[in-house]
Design a protein around this motif. Structure first.
Motif, short mmCIF file in Angstrom:
data_model
loop_
_atom_site.label_atom_id
_atom_site.label_comp_id
_atom_site.label_asym_id
_atom_site.label_seq_id
_atom_site.Cartn_x
_atom_site.Cartn_y
_atom_site.Cartn_z
N CYS A 152 -1.09 35.13 -69.03
CA CYS A 152 -1.10 33.97 -69.92
C CYS A 152 -2.37 33.13 -69.78
O CYS A 152 -2.75 32.41 -70.71
N LEU B 142 -2.31 31.29 -74.04
CA LEU B 142 -0.87 31.10 -73.85
C LEU B 142 -0.59 30.04 -72.79
O LEU B 142 0.34 29.24 -72.93
N MET C 273 5.12 27.67 -73.37
CA MET C 273 4.82 28.65 -72.32
C MET C 273 4.58 27.97 -70.99
O MET C 273 4.97 28.48 -69.93
N CYS D 116 7.19 36.86 -70.75
CA CYS D 116 5.95 36.09 -70.96
C CYS D 116 4.80 37.00 -71.39
O CYS D 116 3.87 36.56 -72.07
N GLY E 281 12.50 27.76 -68.53
CA GLY E 281 11.72 27.17 -69.62
C GLY E 281 12.40 26.00 -70.28
O GLY E 281 12.03 25.61 -71.38
#
Length: 549
Positions: A326, A336, A342, A404, A529
């Protein structure tokens, strides 16, 4: 027009740089901090060296060992029964490196404050590269307390158990400088209920501790069947007893130990797990006759500790891969890792990983101080609590980390599928979730001082009102004994969260501890999350993203 020039349809872009060769110690700030905090700082150079191996040659060997699974050969080409399991050279590289660096032996061969923590730190790194080889390494490490209960056998075996030499040859222990040990407890009719075992032991001469017996029976799970000897359980006239059963007899003939088949497992593919039969297999009793379970528990306690460390390691490697991906992958023109949702996910995964590591190394610290009654009682309880909670959290956490990365985390070129398949073994092996929770109740109700040790560890909650309220709730929950077995999972979870919160608070990083308490003891979400507002997600993500390669 020559269309061949357009056959290469695109330039590869928007891909993260490879993590190949990264020193897993140097890219892991939480690991460095917690090793130091728990007393293992004196071994930093040693752990650092292993971090380079784990992220380099051992990581590559891990892929090869899983692509080339062990193969069972029951007979040689002439028809002789041989019962051999053949491993890929990469597996032997993993085993040799770990043993030469003292992963099974360090705390026993060089006992000192922080030795268990240092060894756990190296095991944490090794398990990120390849977890399957951890099975024989763990059992060799864990066999030491049980062997010490029988001094005559310990005198023969411990020097070679603690040696830093790996010798995979199929020869008797007398011809080796170093040996590995396995375990064979489970039978198909009993599973967790080992007291239902039907394997019988018959005294060759005089009965009793340290004496020779012949064992007849079947074991539905025998871990690492190419080990040099196994701790196993069998019934005598006085009940279930513990035995040391070598693969070779003292005269160098093969023991009456027969592999029936290798298990076809969900994960743990580089490791050979097997079904075996004992057809008059020679073995020696360890500990008191009829007290086999308390004897072998000396080994099981240590293997459960390694389940905690191993699950924490799998989570960390999943987080490392996701955070690295990410940090370099763009979607919609933005990295990301810079996108709020995220960041919420990655920060939540980072909290889970660090809390698991903190609890695991705190357990290692307790093992380093078992002479202290408080530490011994804490270790007794938290072995079961940590084994339950950390191992239970790992599969879902790894799944989220893979998500992810999108499709890149789902294909076998990535390590994420292997981590995901590996995770359930730690929650199942050495007692599944219910077994651990019932053991928590057993420790609290039957072993004096354990409950007091828990609340002494938690103290005043460092003045954090949320943790104080959680501790008060725990005290009330243990006062109410009605349907306590029904509530055992919730109680165990509450203990785990309380101790993790206390450890993170004590460490002094308010960004980490505040976020953990707000999400785990507050009104957090039910999936990763869903951190509440006000969490410094950027700092949490940065803390766990590999930067120094």
């Amino acid at each position: 027009m020559n269309l061949h020039q357009f056959a290469e349809t695109h330039e590869v872009t928007n891909q993260p740089p490879a993590l190949d060769g990264a020193n897993l110690w140097r890219i892991d700030l939480p690991l460095q901090e917690w090793v130091r905090r728990c007393g293992g700082g004196w071994a930093e150079s040693r752990i650092d060296a292993y971090g380079a191996l784990a992220g380099g040659p051992l990581m590559a060997a891990g892929f090869l060992a899983n692509q080339n699974k062990p193969v069972f050969h029951s007979h040689d080409r002439y028809g002789h029964r041989i019962d051999l399991v053949e491993f890929h050279p990469a597996y032997h590289e993993l085993m040799r490196t770990a043993i030469e660096h003292g992963l099974p032996s360090l705390p026993w061969a060089h006992p000192q404050p922080g030795a268990h923590v240092a060894r756990a730190g190296m095991t944490y790194l090794h398990s990120q590269a390849e977890a399957g080889s951890g099975c024989p390494l763990t059992m060799t490490f864990a066999s030491v307390p049980a062997l010490r209960l029988q001094p005559d056998l310990a005198e023969q075996w411990l020097p070679k158990v603690l040696a830093t030499e790996y010798d995979p040859r199929n020869v008797g222990m007398a011809h080796k400088a170093g040996v590995t040990l396995g375990m064979a407890m489970t039978e198909k009719q009993g599973g967790t209920d080992v007291r239902a075992n039907t394997t019988r032991a018959f005294a060759v001469g005089s009965p009793g501790p340290g004496q020779a017996y012949e064992l007849v029976g079947h074991k539905w799970f025998c871990s690492a069947p190419m080990c040099d000897a196994f701790l196993t359980l069998a019934q005598t006239d006085k009940g279930l007893s513990c035995f040391l059963l070598p693969r070779h007899r003292p005269d160098d003939t093969r023991n009456e130990f027969y592999i029936q088949r290798l298990k076809d497992k969900l994960g743990n593919c580089s490791n050979a797990s097997s079904e075996v039969e004992f057809r008059g297999a020679l073995a020696w009793m360890i500990g008191e006759e009829g007290r086999g379970v308390p004897t072998i528990i000396e080994m099981v306690a240590m293997t459960r500790f390694d389940c905690m460390v191993g699950s924490s390691a799998l989570m960390r490697q999943a987080l490392t891969q996701a955070a690295h991906h990410c940090a370099h992958r763009q979607v919609g023109g933005r990295l990301l890792a810079d996108q709020p949702l995220m960041q919420n996910v990655l920060a939540d995964l980072a909290l889970e990983s660090e809390a698991a590591l903190a609890l695991s190394l705190r357990m290692g610290q307790a093992l380093d101080h078992l002479g202290d009654g408080q530490q011994a009682r804490f270790a007794r309880l938290m072995t079961a609590v940590g084994k339950y909670w950390i191992c239970k959290r790992a599969p879902a956490m790894i799944n989220e980390a893979a998500e992810c990365m999108g499709g890149a985390g789902y294909v076998e070129d990535s390590i994420l599928p292997r981590l995901y398949r590996e995770a359930p073994v730690n929650s199942t092996w050495e007692g599944s979730g219910n077994v651990q929770c019932l053991d928590v109740l057993r420790a609290l109700s039957k072993e004096p001082g354990v409950l007091d040790a828990l609340f002494a560890e938690l103290g005043d909650g460092h003045g954090d009102r949320r943790l104080v309220a959680h501790i008060d709730h725990l005290k009330d929950a243990f006062t109410d004994t009605a349907d306590i077995q029904y509530r055992a999972r919730q109680l165990t979870e509450d203990i785990a969260l309380a101790v993790q919160a206390k450890l993170l608070l004590e460490a002094g990083n308010a960004v980490v501890s505040d976020a953990f308490i707000a999400s785990r003891l507050g009104a957090g979400g039910r999936v990763y999350g869903a951190l509440p507002r006000g969490v410094d997600v950027q700092a949490l993500v940065q803390r766990s993203t590999p930067t120094t390669l």
